[in-house]
Scaffold this active site. Structure first.
Site, PDB file in Angstrom:
ATOM      1  N   VAL A 179      -6.364 -12.547   1.096  1.00  0.00           N
ATOM      2  CA  VAL A 179      -6.848 -11.199   0.815  1.00  0.00           C
ATOM      3  C   VAL A 179      -6.079 -10.647  -0.390  1.00  0.00           C
ATOM      4  CG1 VAL A 179      -7.211  -8.903   1.771  1.00  0.00           C
ATOM      5  CG2 VAL A 179      -7.240 -10.889   3.270  1.00  0.00           C
ATOM      6  N   ARG A 189       1.919  -4.520   6.491  1.00  0.00           N
ATOM      7  CA  ARG A 189       2.949  -5.023   5.581  1.00  0.00           C
ATOM      8  C   ARG A 189       4.304  -4.524   6.060  1.00  0.00           C
ATOM      9  NH1 ARG A 189      -0.041  -8.351   4.459  1.00  0.00           N
ATOM     10  NH2 ARG A 189      -1.123  -8.800   2.495  1.00  0.00           N
ATOM     11  N   ASP A 191       3.850  -7.807  13.650  1.00  0.00           N
ATOM     12  CA  ASP A 191       3.375  -9.089  13.129  1.00  0.00           C
ATOM     13  C   ASP A 191       3.970  -9.324  11.744  1.00  0.00           C
ATOM     14  OD1 ASP A 191       1.778 -11.457  13.154  1.00  0.00           O
ATOM     15  OD2 ASP A 191       0.275 -10.476  11.899  1.00  0.00           O
ATOM     16  N   HIS A 237       3.706 -13.199  11.563  1.00  0.00           N
ATOM     17  CA  HIS A 237       2.562 -12.958  10.663  1.00  0.00           C
ATOM     18  C   HIS A 237       1.389 -13.892  10.976  1.00  0.00           C
ATOM     19  CE1 HIS A 237       1.635 -11.072   6.489  1.00  0.00           C
ATOM     20  NE2 HIS A 237       0.573 -11.124   7.252  1.00  0.00           N
TER      21      HIS A 237
END
Lengths: 372, 372
Positions: free
Chosen positions: B105, B287, B311, B336
């Site tokens: 992405v 993030r 995450d 993640h």
């Protein structure tokens, strides 16, 4: 049958109410024994001036000898799964005891025929834990699919930072619970289709679940009207009561939600697990005895299925670190915390206290055994 | 601006198609370099007879020297976040290069102005991971509330069997995600309210969420019509765009779902965390840089909030076992893996390949940067 004592005839409300009034008039408050501190629910007991509360003072199950001593002359007792309510306890209590309230859904620790014979009312706490357990069903389904045991351990052990863990396009991948444009159907299966199963199904609908299969108890009759209504509400392509064989073969996510006991012992065995899809996930939040642990460990090791999420394990809590399921990386286990939320445990404690008062003062009990 | 070379004018479809036809006629298949094996998506490349595929053969990020050598004369390249696409790479490639497709992405590894200057088309893979990440948002919210780190570790370490772990009415309790009769409202908050936030909200509706608050990006305008429609669809008591202050004060479950970068750096800092409810849960799946790790560790240790599910962590993957958040029992961290499902990664790989073909043959690309 009657013992002939006013205070042991609680099923006759006017008499019981009379007892209560007499107690008040004579300034003798009924004694209740509470076998464990009830945390934030304690004010419901402590604020009452019309009862005498005797509370086990330690943060562990109460000792039998303490209970047998304190229960003398008590009118009520609030117990837990670990407190046996049997002839010994009733003899120690004497004829004043008119209510036993357990803070549990199960009541295998209470001699129900004996209670009926002595006309002692029994309260328990069903239903209130449905939502908390349905929450954990969703949690375990996601954790088992997304390799969460291994993922969590990797970070906890500091291995995320090490070269041996390197990202690749399919590292840590697992089957996705929700649908995607290229994978647009999901079948959820329920071994047992009671309140928790239906609450779990409702939670999975926005994930894009398209099909629902379930097995019913052999003693229950199919309810096609209920099923048609549920299917329409949830806009499912199918909602069907099926045999265990088809449930095993077609489910992408399978929830074990039957009661325990002899009738459901090892319903999920090697033969059942061998029929399941290689990318499927098994979740058990009901009773450990329904799933054969050795067969499940083999199924995970040999990749008959993708993963498992367990809140219950046969033989718990005596589950050591070398238990085959604890050692299995594709198995996520939590220690029977399905109903462990402040809200639900408070609701259970509150209900147990209200049951106690209902029995004590000859009034309605929110959940009384033998009164459905 | 044009380089004057037919093969470097891919934004002009007829010319590019001509190039393709010429390639076919002359039996010269365009070369594409694939920087990493694409697992189950590989047949989409291998089955094509009209291209020449050069694949990095190892299960790790491709070496720069290999890439610089192999890209000579290539018409397309499929890259990952770890592969810098800069002047050096374009010089090595030469004038034939007409498309760069990244399986990600993010595109911070690609020099976009340079690509525009050279008229090289760039594809990326947004959107397809929305559902997978929304799944993990729900998972982490449940895990953080239900003390899952400690619960999982207890079983893994064999402590379930030991006397130091004894059941009590409130052992392992946490705040319940779903509503109960005695606790009938829940407010979910979103720091950033894009696709993943909305997919997460939809998943939480059957848990009984009653109120939704969110913050929008400062550059975006409120969309009251959209909000009213969403509120009606989900039968919420409220759905409101608010300032960060109110979001922090009122959310029971708060999801961080903003983009990264300087504008959102440490939006969740000590001041923000101090405003949050003591029983609230924070989830970050966007993030790491948005959350101040030290402040969060303090907030958990000093019980400003109940728990956190992450995450992403600032500085990942260099997160060692003595990182303050890794050591914090009320913090659950996974490495993640938000988009790590076979279905989603396959969709991402498929989209990256389709972008590659679109650029290669002068056709439409499913997701082209600069073409919204």
């Amino acid at each position: 049958m009657s013992t002939g004592l006013i205070s042991s005839s609680p099923n006759s409300p006017p008499t019981a109410r009379l007892t209560s009034i007499v107690s008040h008039l004579s300034n003798v408050r009924p004694k209740v024994v509470i076998c464990r501190h009830l945390g934030p629910a304690m004010p419901l007991l402590e604020d009452r001036k019309d009862i005498e509360v005797v509370l086990w003072p330690e943060d562990r199950s109460c000792e039998r000898s303490w209970l047998l001593e304190q229960i003398k002359g008590a009118a009520g007792v609030l117990v837990f799964l670990s407190d046996r309510v049997n002839e010994e306890l009733l003899e120690a209590a004497g004829p004043n005891l008119r209510v036993v309230s357990t803070m549990s859904v199960g009541y295998e620790h209470i001699d129900l025929p004996l209670m009926a014979q002595r006309k002692i009312r029994v309260g328990y706490t069903p239903d209130v834990l449905t939502e908390a357990v349905a929450d954990i069903c969703v949690m375990l389904a996601l954790m088992a699919g997304r390799n969460d045991g291994a993922a969590y351990s990797l970070v906890k052990n500091g291995d995320w930072a090490k070269p041996k863990y390197a990202w690749s396009p399919f590292t840590f991948c697992g089957p996705q619970l929700s649908v995607t444009p290229s994978s647009p159907t999901r079948t959820v299966g329920f071994l047992g289709f009671g309140r928790i199963a239906q609450a779990t199904l409702a939670r999975l609908i926005p994930f894009g679940i398209t099909h629902c299969l379930y097995t019913g108890s052999p003693s229950s009759r199919p309810d096609t009207a209920r099923d048609a209504a549920l299917q329409a509400t949830h806009k499912l392509k199918a909602l069907e009561r099926v045999e265990a064989d088809r449930l095993a073969r077609e489910s992408d996510i399978l929830f074990v939600l039957t009661p325990g006991g002899a009738e459901t012992y090892h319903l999920v065995d090697a033969a059942f697990l061998r029929k399941m899809k290689p990318m499927s996930v098994l979740v058990n939040t009901s009773r450990g005895s329904v799933v054969d642990s050795d067969a499940l460990a083999t199924a995970l090791r040999e990749k008959w299925i993708w993963g498992a999420g367990l809140d219950v394990v046969e033989g718990e809590p005596l589950i050591s670190e070398d238990h085959p399921l604890v050692k299995e990386p594709q198995c996520v286990i939590v220690p029977h915390i399905g109903s462990a939320t402040f809200q639900t445990r408070l609701d259970m404690a509150t209900r147990a206290i209200k049951n106690l008062y209902g029995g004590l003062f000859g009034e309605e009990m929110p959940a009384e055994l033998g009164k459905q």
